[in-house]
Design an enzyme around this catalytic site. Sequence first.
Site, mmCIF file in Angstrom:
data_model
loop_
_atom_site.group_PDB
_atom_site.id
_atom_site.type_symbol
_atom_site.label_atom_id
_atom_site.label_comp_id
_atom_site.label_asym_id
_atom_site.label_seq_id
_atom_site.Cartn_x
_atom_site.Cartn_y
_atom_site.Cartn_z
ATOM 1 N N GLU A 198 -29.445 26.068 31.600
ATOM 2 C CA GLU A 198 -29.777 27.476 32.284
ATOM 3 C C GLU A 198 -30.971 26.642 32.631
ATOM 4 O OE1 GLU A 198 -30.864 30.809 30.156
ATOM 5 O OE2 GLU A 198 -32.001 28.745 28.687
ATOM 6 N N ARG B 116 -32.848 37.287 38.939
ATOM 7 C CA ARG B 116 -32.424 38.071 38.337
ATOM 8 C C ARG B 116 -32.593 38.879 38.249
ATOM 9 N NH1 ARG B 116 -31.484 35.890 32.146
ATOM 10 N NH2 ARG B 116 -31.324 37.501 31.615
ATOM 11 N N ARG C 49 -29.114 37.166 20.405
ATOM 12 C CA ARG C 49 -30.444 36.864 21.369
ATOM 13 C C ARG C 49 -32.317 37.680 20.197
ATOM 14 N NH1 ARG C 49 -27.302 38.822 26.080
ATOM 15 N NH2 ARG C 49 -28.020 37.239 27.435
ATOM 16 N N ASN D 155 -26.664 33.034 34.067
ATOM 17 C CA ASN D 155 -27.863 33.846 34.378
ATOM 18 C C ASN D 155 -28.856 33.918 35.055
ATOM 19 O OD1 ASN D 155 -25.827 36.192 33.113
ATOM 20 N ND2 ASN D 155 -27.904 36.655 31.334
ATOM 21 N N ASP D 156 -29.799 32.504 33.901
ATOM 22 C CA ASP D 156 -30.250 31.731 34.836
ATOM 23 C C ASP D 156 -30.349 30.616 35.561
ATOM 24 O OD1 ASP D 156 -32.538 33.292 33.156
ATOM 25 O OD2 ASP D 156 -32.304 32.693 31.502
ATOM 26 N N CYS E 235 -22.409 31.552 27.553
ATOM 27 C CA CYS E 235 -23.162 33.135 27.347
ATOM 28 C C CYS E 235 -23.320 34.164 28.438
ATOM 29 C CB CYS E 235 -23.570 32.922 25.823
ATOM 30 S SG CYS E 235 -24.811 32.309 26.755
ATOM 31 N N ARG F 118 -29.673 31.969 18.823
ATOM 32 C CA ARG F 118 -30.385 31.329 20.171
ATOM 33 C C ARG F 118 -31.774 31.596 19.603
ATOM 34 N NH1 ARG F 118 -30.362 32.729 26.054
ATOM 35 N NH2 ARG F 118 -31.365 35.102 24.669
ATOM 36 N N HIS G 209 -32.382 42.240 32.051
ATOM 37 C CA HIS G 209 -32.864 42.900 30.199
ATOM 38 C C HIS G 209 -32.129 44.400 29.989
ATOM 39 C CE1 HIS G 209 -32.864 38.261 30.384
ATOM 40 N NE2 HIS G 209 -32.175 38.665 29.080
#
Length: 592
Positions: A441, A475, A306, A464-465, A512, A342, A199
């Site tokens: 994810e 990650r 987000r 990503n996940d 995404c 989201r 992040h």
Amino acid sequence: MADKIYDDTVFKGLGVSPGIAIGKAFLFAQMEARAAYYNLADDTQIKNEIERLKQAIAKSIEQIEVIKTNLLGFEVKDPIYILEMYAAMLRDESFVERTTQNIRNERVNAEWAVGMTVDAYAEIFSKLDNDYIRSRISDVQDIGKRIIWNLAGEKQHHLPEGESPVIIVARDLSPADTAQMKIDRVQGFVTDMGSSTSHTTIVARSLEIPAVVGMEKISQAIRTNDTVIVDGTAGLVIVNPSPELIRRYEARRRDYLIARSEMLVSAKQPAITVDGYRMQIGCNIEFAEEIPSAIEHGAEGIGLYRTEFLYINRHSLASQEEHRINYESVIGVPPLEWATIRTFDLGGDKFFSDPKLAKEMNPQMGLRAIRFCLKEKEIFKEQLRAILGAAHRGTTRILFPMISGVEEIRETKKILNGVKTEILSQGVVIPQDIDIGIMIEVPSAVVMADELAHEVDFFSIGTNDLIQYALAIDRINEHVHYLYEPLHPAVLRLIRTVVIAGHKANIRVAMCGEMAGDPLNTLILLALRIDELSMYPLAIPRVKKIIRRASLQEADALFARVIHLSSAKEIRGLVEEYMWDNFADILPARDV
Ligand code: PEP
Ligand code: MG
């Protein structure tokens, strides 16, 4: 000699946010509450420790007063109120008295004594049957951190006075750290930890600040005021470069900015392949303030908002009204055609100061995202009410993170429908066409994608996940980042499964995760027939340009060559070779 200096001082890391910055380093130390422990030998030491404690408390009060004064011009009541409470607690006799007693009776150093007091308060608060007081535990902990930090003395936590721009160097930066900096003075980020999907990276990208992460020990190699070059495109950090090298990088920086503005010229054209396949292009945003830049870079909609970033630097939950106003500012902003909100993905490496999200041993697999929302239903319902209340502004999609199976989405929809009924009865007008989607994810969601597709209007693949869980790669851990490979055959097969399942049920499949914004992947994603790619705004012009030059036919041909390969290395080799042979003028510069 320039070359000599160049050799001596170049560090290689992961370039995660493009661009070049040249400036003075500022070593940023996070406030840590990890206190050293030692026993006091005699009364003189005890006296000294009590004196140190008093001075650190006085300094903490002073700092809080300064922050408060700085905030006075702004319309922020909550932070000021919290700061007043902090100051009151620091002046509170019983807090000081208790800590002094710890020093005297337990013969421990001041840092440790503060920790003991904080723990005692936390324990008392946690037993009270009062949500408000329980939620104040994090405030007491923050005060403790500040005193301990002041006891330690030498560390720097705020940017130095003045206006000159700086390059932040740190072990790690939480989203909250970055948000509290005067961002207009920050030219670049350099961190020991982090990866292309952590992040810290996401925030650097959203703020359009060049960043290199995963540098392992660079925070020990750079001192405040060193001159530093950050090349966020190539992933290089150069410390104390020669004037010659600085000149070269200044030229490179100008080139980068020119290339960027050239890209912008065509950014608003749609992404249609030469044989007519139209890819929708969305943007990922963390703050409503990013919308103008996203539009400038050619976003057609918001593919991922987000919302948990609303919680940056907050110590209390935002009210429903605050949420609604915020969502109203991202929904229906022309020319953006849709806004995907989201719901909170709190937990994992995201935030947080709320004690309800106490530290977990394994946060990425803990009470995160939808799991947290299904447990804390009232918080979740407030967010849903706010989204539904804002949906009249324009086309709204609601996206639920971390769904792992049908039970979760069914329960989620039940809550959503309950909230709809409730607010409809209060006269709120809710548009009919709000689409409901889930992030894919978690590997189990891929396996169950055919069933899940009947429950929702769209999928959005969160690579990503998904990569983190499917390949078992943390990650945010720089040590395993070398294994993070979006073009891994297992990842490609997972994505293909999702797309086939989604399309069979006639629903849209978006992506995404950061994989969507890497132009090296674009042809493969075309071949996979993803319907929408959503990415950080700066990545959009390049990806669109590649799509406009590509054909589905060539994408399919490339995919046919790679899908039978069993090793990630071979696939990457082939894809990169093809992309450099055919799209070199669009791809970002490869090396120094
Ligand atoms: C993802 O996991 O790919 C994603 C887009 O969500 P986040 O990065 O916010 O976890
Ligand atoms: Mg995710």
